[in-house]
Design a protein around this motif. Structure first.
Motif, PDB file in Angstrom:
ATOM      1  N   ARG A 201     -60.713  69.964  97.876  1.00 39.23           N
ATOM      2  CA  ARG A 201     -61.933  69.953  97.082  1.00 39.23           C
ATOM      3  C   ARG A 201     -61.938  68.789  96.100  1.00 39.23           C
ATOM      4  N   PRO A 202     -63.093  68.173  95.879  1.00 38.35           N
ATOM      5  CA  PRO A 202     -63.212  67.231  94.769  1.00 38.35           C
ATOM      6  C   PRO A 202     -62.999  67.993  93.458  1.00 38.35           C
ATOM      7  N   VAL A 203     -62.404  67.322  92.481  1.00 41.61           N
ATOM      8  CA  VAL A 203     -62.025  67.984  91.234  1.00 41.61           C
ATOM      9  C   VAL A 203     -62.416  67.116  90.050  1.00 41.61           C
ATOM     10  N   ILE A 204     -62.916  67.789  89.020  1.00 40.12           N
ATOM     11  CA  ILE A 204     -63.111  67.145  87.731  1.00 40.12           C
ATOM     12  C   ILE A 204     -62.138  67.794  86.760  1.00 40.12           C
ATOM     13  N   SER A 205     -61.251  66.978  86.212  1.00 37.11           N
ATOM     14  CA  SER A 205     -60.310  67.464  85.208  1.00 37.11           C
ATOM     15  C   SER A 205     -61.089  67.660  83.917  1.00 37.11           C
ATOM     16  N   PHE A 206     -61.262  68.933  83.539  1.00 35.33           N
ATOM     17  CA  PHE A 206     -62.037  69.271  82.353  1.00 35.33           C
ATOM     18  C   PHE A 206     -61.683  70.682  81.931  1.00 35.33           C
ATOM     19  N   ASP A 207     -61.557  70.894  80.631  1.00 34.72           N
ATOM     20  CA  ASP A 207     -61.217  72.220  80.135  1.00 34.72           C
ATOM     21  C   ASP A 207     -61.584  72.329  78.664  1.00 34.72           C
ATOM     22  N   CYS A 208     -61.704  73.536  78.210  1.00 35.08           N
ATOM     23  CA  CYS A 208     -61.927  73.846  76.787  1.00 35.08           C
ATOM     24  C   CYS A 208     -60.900  74.897  76.401  1.00 35.08           C
ATOM     25  N   ARG A 209     -59.907  74.504  75.656  1.00 32.64           N
ATOM     26  CA  ARG A 209     -58.878  75.450  75.207  1.00 32.64           C
ATOM     27  C   ARG A 209     -58.772  75.389  73.700  1.00 32.64           C
ATOM     28  N   PHE A 210     -58.487  76.518  73.099  1.00 30.15           N
ATOM     29  CA  PHE A 210     -58.456  76.591  71.639  1.00 30.15           C
ATOM     30  C   PHE A 210     -57.352  75.738  71.036  1.00 30.15           C
ATOM     31  N   TYR A 211     -56.296  75.445  71.782  1.00 27.72           N
ATOM     32  CA  TYR A 211     -55.164  74.711  71.212  1.00 27.72           C
ATOM     33  C   TYR A 211     -55.186  73.219  71.541  1.00 27.72           C
ATOM     34  N   LEU A 212     -56.232  72.749  72.197  1.00 26.70           N
ATOM     35  CA  LEU A 212     -56.386  71.324  72.478  1.00 26.70           C
ATOM     36  C   LEU A 212     -57.746  70.871  71.961  1.00 26.70           C
ATOM     37  N   PRO A 213     -57.944  69.560  71.867  1.00 25.31           N
ATOM     38  CA  PRO A 213     -59.265  69.094  71.429  1.00 25.31           C
ATOM     39  C   PRO A 213     -60.355  69.674  72.329  1.00 25.31           C
ATOM     40  N   PRO A 214     -61.515  69.933  71.764  1.00 26.81           N
ATOM     41  CA  PRO A 214     -62.576  70.533  72.574  1.00 26.81           C
ATOM     42  C   PRO A 214     -63.029  69.603  73.689  1.00 26.81           C
ATOM     43  N   ARG A 215     -63.372  70.203  74.826  1.00 29.40           N
ATOM     44  CA  ARG A 215     -63.996  69.491  75.933  1.00 29.40           C
ATOM     45  C   ARG A 215     -63.161  68.298  76.403  1.00 29.40           C
ATOM     46  N   HIS A 216     -61.928  68.539  76.707  1.00 25.72           N
ATOM     47  CA  HIS A 216     -61.025  67.471  77.101  1.00 25.72           C
ATOM     48  C   HIS A 216     -60.865  67.426  78.618  1.00 25.72           C
ATOM     49  N   GLY A 217     -60.424  66.277  79.133  1.00 28.05           N
ATOM     50  CA  GLY A 217     -60.134  66.146  80.549  1.00 28.05           C
ATOM     51  C   GLY A 217     -60.030  64.689  80.956  1.00 28.05           C
TER      52      GLY A 217
ATOM     53  N   LYS B 209     -55.614  65.493  77.317  1.00 27.62           N
ATOM     54  CA  LYS B 209     -55.698  66.006  75.947  1.00 27.62           C
ATOM     55  C   LYS B 209     -56.141  64.957  74.934  1.00 27.62           C
ATOM     56  N   ASP B 210     -55.976  63.699  75.264  1.00 26.07           N
ATOM     57  CA  ASP B 210     -56.408  62.633  74.357  1.00 26.07           C
ATOM     58  C   ASP B 210     -57.784  62.093  74.730  1.00 26.07           C
ATOM     59  N   ASN B 211     -58.471  62.773  75.643  1.00 34.33           N
ATOM     60  CA  ASN B 211     -59.753  62.292  76.139  1.00 34.33           C
ATOM     61  C   ASN B 211     -60.809  63.387  76.003  1.00 34.33           C
ATOM     62  N   THR B 212     -61.706  63.237  75.064  1.00 34.87           N
ATOM     63  CA  THR B 212     -62.796  64.200  74.871  1.00 34.87           C
ATOM     64  C   THR B 212     -64.005  63.732  75.655  1.00 34.87           C
ATOM     65  N   LEU B 213     -64.616  64.649  76.412  1.00 43.18           N
ATOM     66  CA  LEU B 213     -65.771  64.316  77.241  1.00 43.18           C
ATOM     67  C   LEU B 213     -67.053  64.877  76.632  1.00 43.18           C
ATOM     68  N   THR B 214     -68.056  64.030  76.505  1.00 38.53           N
ATOM     69  CA  THR B 214     -69.368  64.464  76.024  1.00 38.53           C
ATOM     70  C   THR B 214     -70.156  65.072  77.183  1.00 38.53           C
ATOM     71  N   ASP B 215     -71.263  65.714  76.870  1.00 42.97           N
ATOM     72  CA  ASP B 215     -72.133  66.252  77.927  1.00 42.97           C
ATOM     73  C   ASP B 215     -72.549  65.146  78.885  1.00 42.97           C
ATOM     74  N   GLU B 216     -72.928  64.011  78.345  1.00 45.07           N
ATOM     75  CA  GLU B 216     -73.376  62.895  79.179  1.00 45.07           C
ATOM     76  C   GLU B 216     -72.254  62.410  80.094  1.00 45.07           C
ATOM     77  N   GLN B 217     -71.036  62.341  79.574  1.00 50.95           N
ATOM     78  CA  GLN B 217     -69.905  61.900  80.392  1.00 50.95           C
ATOM     79  C   GLN B 217     -69.607  62.901  81.504  1.00 50.95           C
ATOM     80  N   ILE B 218     -69.720  64.176  81.212  1.00 49.07           N
ATOM     81  CA  ILE B 218     -69.488  65.193  82.238  1.00 49.07           C
ATOM     82  C   ILE B 218     -70.540  65.069  83.335  1.00 49.07           C
TER      83      ILE B 218
END
Length: 126
Positions: free
Chosen positions: A39-55, A74-83
């Motif tokens: 499957r194609p995959v987008i690395s993206f997640d929202c976890r309480f212990y990492l910066p929001p909307r990272h991937g 974890k060092d890469n925050t994605l905006t809605d537009e980027q997603i």
């Protein structure tokens, strides 16, 4: 759409759910499992212990091969537009490339061999 999270419950047939999906969002082992399912995959997640909307974004074998943080981004925050831009990269043929990469580079035998190599280096055994 399937939403799978281990925070709510255990899922034992995750591969069935992955194989029902055109594209998978996940990080770490979830991303690699989806790649192994072709499957194609987008690395993206929202976890309480990492910066929001990272991937890491849309995964390719090259990106995975050069990644050092377990595809967490974890060092890469994605905006809605980027997603949205990452979703536009979707190509079903990328799933085939992802599966081939994981089978050839991230299989259990290779992983165990790498762990044993590190263990032998640390202990001086060989």
């Amino acid at each position: 759409m399937n939403l799978i999270t281990t925070h709510n419950k255990e899922v034992f047939d995750v591969e069935r759910l992955i194989n029902q999906s055109d594209i998978v969002f996940g990080v770490g082992r979830s991303a690699l499992d989806a790649m192994a399912c072709g499957r194609p995959v987008i690395s993206f997640d929202c976890r309480f212990y990492l910066p929001p909307r990272h991937g890491c974004g849309y995964l390719t074998p090259e990106l995975v091969a050069n990644n050092t943080d377990n595809l967490v981004g974890k060092d890469n925050t994605l905006t809605d537009e980027q997603i949205i831009e990452q979703i536009k990269l979707y190509n079903p043929e990328d799933g085939i490339k992802n599966r081939e990469y994981v089978i050839n580079n991230r299989n259990i035998t290779q992983t165990v061999d790498k762990y044993l190599e590190v263990y032998n280096d640390i202990t001086g055994l060989a």
